[in-house]
Design a protein around this motif. Structure first.
Motif, PDB file in Angstrom:
ATOM      1  N   GLY A  17       0.803  -1.218   0.000  1.00  0.00           N
ATOM      2  CA  GLY A  17       0.000   0.000   0.000  1.00  0.00           C
ATOM      3  C   GLY A  17       0.835   1.266   0.000  1.00  0.00           C
ATOM      4  N   ARG A  37       8.124   2.137  10.255  1.00  0.00           N
ATOM      5  CA  ARG A  37       8.366   1.811  11.659  1.00  0.00           C
ATOM      6  C   ARG A  37       9.462   0.781  11.859  1.00  0.00           C
ATOM      7  N   SER A  79       5.051  -7.780   2.717  1.00  0.00           N
ATOM      8  CA  SER A  79       5.502  -8.436   1.477  1.00  0.00           C
ATOM      9  C   SER A  79       6.832  -9.154   1.695  1.00  0.00           C
ATOM     10  N   ALA A  85       1.421 -16.060  -2.402  1.00  0.00           N
ATOM     11  CA  ALA A  85       0.304 -16.534  -3.237  1.00  0.00           C
ATOM     12  C   ALA A  85      -0.391 -15.301  -3.795  1.00  0.00           C
ATOM     13  N   HIS A 202      11.172   4.753  11.856  1.00  0.00           N
ATOM     14  CA  HIS A 202      10.415   5.990  12.075  1.00  0.00           C
ATOM     15  C   HIS A 202       8.945   5.587  12.249  1.00  0.00           C
ATOM     16  N   HIS A 452      -4.160 -11.954   7.310  1.00  0.00           N
ATOM     17  CA  HIS A 452      -4.725 -11.152   6.217  1.00  0.00           C
ATOM     18  C   HIS A 452      -5.647 -10.058   6.744  1.00  0.00           C
TER      19      HIS A 452
HETATM   20  C1  LIG Z   1       3.118 -14.761   7.326  1.00  0.00           C
HETATM   21  C2  LIG Z   1       2.270 -14.096   6.276  1.00  0.00           C
HETATM   22  C3  LIG Z   1       2.022 -14.750   5.084  1.00  0.00           C
HETATM   23  C4  LIG Z   1       1.221 -14.140   4.114  1.00  0.00           C
HETATM   24  N1  LIG Z   1       1.056 -14.767   2.923  1.00  0.00           N
HETATM   25  C5  LIG Z   1       0.321 -14.166   1.959  1.00  0.00           C
HETATM   26  C6  LIG Z   1       0.184 -14.764   0.683  1.00  0.00           C
HETATM   27  O1  LIG Z   1       0.729 -15.827   0.407  1.00  0.00           O
HETATM   28  N2  LIG Z   1      -0.556 -14.119  -0.247  1.00  0.00           N
HETATM   29  C7  LIG Z   1      -1.185 -12.928   0.025  1.00  0.00           C
HETATM   30  O2  LIG Z   1      -1.874 -12.407  -0.843  1.00  0.00           O
HETATM   31  N3  LIG Z   1      -1.073 -12.346   1.217  1.00  0.00           N
HETATM   32  C8  LIG Z   1      -0.319 -12.924   2.184  1.00  0.00           C
HETATM   33  N4  LIG Z   1      -0.168 -12.311   3.381  1.00  0.00           N
HETATM   34  C9  LIG Z   1      -0.862 -11.026   3.601  1.00  0.00           C
HETATM   35  C10 LIG Z   1      -0.170  -9.881   2.884  1.00  0.00           C
HETATM   36  O3  LIG Z   1       1.207  -9.945   3.145  1.00  0.00           O
HETATM   37  C11 LIG Z   1      -0.763  -8.561   3.361  1.00  0.00           C
HETATM   38  O4  LIG Z   1      -2.152  -8.585   3.132  1.00  0.00           O
HETATM   39  C12 LIG Z   1      -0.195  -7.367   2.633  1.00  0.00           C
HETATM   40  O5  LIG Z   1       1.201  -7.457   2.566  1.00  0.00           O
HETATM   41  C13 LIG Z   1      -0.617  -6.101   3.346  1.00  0.00           C
HETATM   42  O6  LIG Z   1      -0.071  -4.988   2.690  1.00  0.00           O
HETATM   43  P1  LIG Z   1      -0.228  -3.549   3.336  1.00  0.00           P
HETATM   44  O7  LIG Z   1       0.534  -2.597   2.499  1.00  0.00           O
HETATM   45  O8  LIG Z   1      -1.641  -3.264   3.612  1.00  0.00           O
HETATM   46  O9  LIG Z   1       0.426  -3.656   4.789  1.00  0.00           O
HETATM   47  P2  LIG Z   1       1.882  -4.094   5.214  1.00  0.00           P
HETATM   48  O10 LIG Z   1       2.579  -4.774   4.129  1.00  0.00           O
HETATM   49  O11 LIG Z   1       1.741  -4.790   6.509  1.00  0.00           O
HETATM   50  O12 LIG Z   1       2.632  -2.700   5.391  1.00  0.00           O
HETATM   51  C14 LIG Z   1       2.416  -1.841   6.458  1.00  0.00           C
HETATM   52  C15 LIG Z   1       3.759  -1.203   6.776  1.00  0.00           C
HETATM   53  O13 LIG Z   1       3.554  -0.103   7.630  1.00  0.00           O
HETATM   54  C16 LIG Z   1       4.514  -0.130   8.671  1.00  0.00           C
HETATM   55  N5  LIG Z   1       3.917   0.591   9.796  1.00  0.00           N
HETATM   56  C17 LIG Z   1       2.941   0.171  10.615  1.00  0.00           C
HETATM   57  N6  LIG Z   1       2.670   1.119  11.511  1.00  0.00           N
HETATM   58  C18 LIG Z   1       3.470   2.165  11.252  1.00  0.00           C
HETATM   59  C19 LIG Z   1       3.645   3.436  11.856  1.00  0.00           C
HETATM   60  N7  LIG Z   1       2.924   3.804  12.904  1.00  0.00           N
HETATM   61  N8  LIG Z   1       4.581   4.255  11.330  1.00  0.00           N
HETATM   62  C20 LIG Z   1       5.335   3.888  10.255  1.00  0.00           C
HETATM   63  N9  LIG Z   1       5.195   2.683   9.653  1.00  0.00           N
HETATM   64  C21 LIG Z   1       4.271   1.838  10.144  1.00  0.00           C
HETATM   65  C22 LIG Z   1       4.717  -1.606   8.922  1.00  0.00           C
HETATM   66  O14 LIG Z   1       5.934  -1.869   9.592  1.00  0.00           O
HETATM   67  C23 LIG Z   1       4.697  -2.162   7.510  1.00  0.00           C
HETATM   68  O15 LIG Z   1       5.957  -2.091   6.904  1.00  0.00           O
HETATM   69  C24 LIG Z   1       0.631 -12.878   4.357  1.00  0.00           C
HETATM   70  C25 LIG Z   1       0.896 -12.221   5.555  1.00  0.00           C
HETATM   71  C26 LIG Z   1       1.707 -12.814   6.512  1.00  0.00           C
HETATM   72  C27 LIG Z   1       1.952 -12.068   7.779  1.00  0.00           C
END
Ligand SMILES: Cc1cc2nc3c(=O)[nH]c(=O)nc-3n(C[C@H](O)[C@H](O)[C@H](O)COP(=O)(O)OP(=O)(O)OC[C@H]3O[C@@H](n4cnc5c(N)ncnc54)[C@H](O)[C@@H]3O)c2cc1C
Length: 544
Positions: A17, A37, A79, A85, A202, A452
């Motif tokens: 995201g 973070r 990620s 998947a 951060h 998820h």
């Molecule tokens: C073990 C595991 C296996 C998975 N396997 C799959 C799969 O096979 N296929 C699939 O589709 N999905 C999978 N997922 C889910 C998928 O990884 C997530 O749905 C997706 O990566 C979420 O993306 P995002 O950008 O919303 O959040 P995230 O990728 O979680 O990014 C959020 C980021 O914000 C940072 N952050 C949080 N709070 C703060 C703050 N206050 N200040 C600054 N930074 C902050 C976090 O450290 C993180 O880097 C899996 C998840 C896990 C945990």
């Protein structure tokens, strides 16, 4: 007086995201600062062990009331630790009405509308379609069991360079072979090549109004100690014309709740309608003799690559229960998945009594660990998760490396339970046919387990039940956008990352076109980051 730091765009979080709009805005010509973070690790820093201080640096397990969520905590976000998947959500998902009885997704977003953005992400990551030769042993067992029970089963498309993958099964630790196509290998380096400043450790606390003329928002953060994330070693504020919140579904609503007073209120849907994507893992304890007799499969003792603990964690899944004409809350996918041994405590021991983590029966069960086939059901849930008041700092109260107590409550609604009962029954029918296996539930904790998290700041057309409009802009707060998993309105019946990424691609294109409104002079069209790897690509198998 110290001058306030300013930039065009602040992006909070560096997962799908954050990385995707971070790249497009920087490539379009904006000055971009990304606040993350967690720490920054490179491919060679990832480990192959479960010791504290190694993978625990980059993973958070957040315990709530009725739900536990696992998420990434590092540059690249989830990620980096995910299983890659990569599936398009089935068409019917976008038409769901949930318990509200009206369409949850904005009218402007359907599977067809999202297909070009899905395609773009698939090319950029890129995603590879596994063949049966790429699918590890447990994926083959699941496929053979499904086939024998009269169901189709497909090899799962994955964001993995199959030529580089060693099938080591340490994906949750980060990939030390550079095979998993996390944000570290595509959007983030491309963003940095365009001048983006990525700042690890951060942690953003809140957002308020800017004090500098021409800037809209002031983003306040703490700088965290790399050895103990509970300790702050500094603090600061950056003012920006545009802010993109992408701290994940467990982080974004908390930052916004904490910012409500300074920003003059928040939409009611912030921190409500959380969905664990209907995640439900259950276990088949296989009878190895029957595996040979009924499925014709055999594992030669000592042949490592035929073991359960070896291979990509996700190999195969069935789409047969994704019938668009079936009633809502009865549709789901069933996906073979492998979990690290730490989860040995979670399955029931087969004894009709209160769940236990230890004891003779549990010992007998764990002794047969190599015969465990775990399957993840992704069902239609009822968005019943609600966040309580935010903690004094951070997204949750950190109690140890990789462990925290969150403010999220999830009390399972009857509709969600109906979906899980249906997926349990389907799994049981497949695996218990002719005594192939014994089906066991995951009862070691009363909490729902999810990797998820979704929908805690969701988009929609109804202001009463959605925090964002169909362009991801926070209602009532122009120039504040949410582009992570929290914006996804509801559970998807497949793994969510490709949908999160496709939505972020779509949002980025809208942001580039609207940038002038926020005082940014950027190019309205920017190509996706190029991929340099010559990868083996076949047409991916997705649910329709
Ligand atoms: C073990 C595991 C296996 C998975 N396997 C799959 C799969 O096979 N296929 C699939 O589709 N999905 C999978 N997922 C889910 C998928 O990884 C997530 O749905 C997706 O990566 C979420 O993306 P995002 O950008 O919303 O959040 P995230 O990728 O979680 O990014 C959020 C980021 O914000 C940072 N952050 C949080 N709070 C703060 C703050 N206050 N200040 C600054 N930074 C902050 C976090 O450290 C993180 O880097 C899996 C998840 C896990 C945990």
């Amino acid at each position: 007086m110290m001058a306030v730091e300013t930039t065009d765009v602040v992006v909070i979080g560096t997962g799908f995201g954050g990385a995707i709009p971070g790249y497009y805005l920087a490539a379009g010509g904006a000055g971009v600062v990304m606040l993350e973070r967690g720490p920054r690790l490179a491919t060679e820093d990832f480990t192959h062990n479960l010791q504290l201080g190694t993978f625990t640096r980059i993973v958070d397990d957040i315990r709530g009331d009725g739900v536990d969520v696992i998420a990434g905590n590092c540059v690249g976000g989830s990620s980096v630790i995910y299983f890659a998947a990569s599936l398009r959500a089935p068409s019917f998902v976008f038409e769901r009405t949930g318990t509200l009885g009206r369409r949850l997704w904005p009218a402007s977003i359907s599977r067809r509308a999202l297909n070009p953005w899905y395609r773009r992400v698939e090319r950029t990551l890129p995603v590879s379609q596994q063949s049966w030769d790429d699918v590890p042993y447990p994926g083959g067992v699941w496929a053979a069991a499904c086939a024998r029970a009269g169901h189709t089963c497909n090899p799962v498309p994955v964001a993995v360079d199959l030529a580089r993958c060693t099938n080591c099964n340490w994906m949750v630790n980060g990939c030390r072979f550079g095979a998993k196509r996390s944000m570290l290998l595509n959007y983030l380096p491309a963003a940095e090549a365009c001048g983006t400043d990525i700042r690890p450790l951060h942690e953003v606390q809140s957002i308020g109004p800017a004090s500098t003329s021409g800037y809209r928002y002031a983003v306040s953060y703490l700088v965290l100690d790399p050895d103990d994330y509970r300790v702050a070693t500094g603090s600061g504020t950056i003012e920006a014309k545009l802010v993109i919140l992408a701290a994940g579904a467990m982080g974004t609503p908390v930052i916004l709740q904490r910012s409500a007073a300074a920003l003059g209120g928040m939409p009611a849907a912030v921190g409500r309608y959380f969905s664990p994507n209907g995640d439900r893992v259950t276990l088949a304890l296989l009878d190895e003799g029957k595996v040979t007799e009924l499925l014709g499969l055999e594992r030669a003792p000592g042949v490592a690559y035929e073991g359960y603990a070896i291979g990509k964690p996700i190999g195969s899944m069935t789409f047969d229960y994704l019938d668009p004409s079936a009633a809502e809350f009865t549709r789901f996918s069933l996906q073979q998945i492998y979990f690290p041994p730490i989860t040995n405590i979670l399955p029931e021991d087969g004894v009709d009594a209160a769940p236990v983590w230890f004891g003779v029966d549990k010992k007998a069960l764990t002794a047969r660990w190599r015969s465990w086939l775990t399957v993840l059901a992704m069902t239609e849930d009822a968005n019943e998760g609600v966040f309580g008041a935010p903690p004094p700092s951070g997204n949750f109260v950190r109690i140890a490396p990789a462990a925290g107590l969150g403010q999220l409550a999830f009390h399972t609604a009857p509709e969600t339970q109906r979906g899980w009962d249906a997926s349990d029954a389907a799994m049981k029918t497949v695996v218990e046919k002719d005594g192939l296996a014994r089906h066991l539930l995951w009862k070691g904790t009363p909490n729902v387990q999810s990797a998820h998290p979704l929908a805690s700041c969701r988009m929609g057309d109804d202001p009463a039940t959605s925090a964002l409009d169909d362009q991801h802009e926070l209602r009532g707060h122009p120039g504040l956008f949410v582009t992570d998993a929290s914006s996804v309105p509801t559970s998807l019946c497949v793994n969510p990352s490709l949908t999160i990424a496709a939505l972020a691609e779509r949002a980025s294109s809208l942001l580039l076109r609207r940038a002038g409104e926020f005082g940014l002079g950027v190019r309205p069209r920017v190509p996706p980051p190029g991929t340099t790897d010559a990868m083996r690509r076949r047409r991916c198998l997705h649910p329709a």
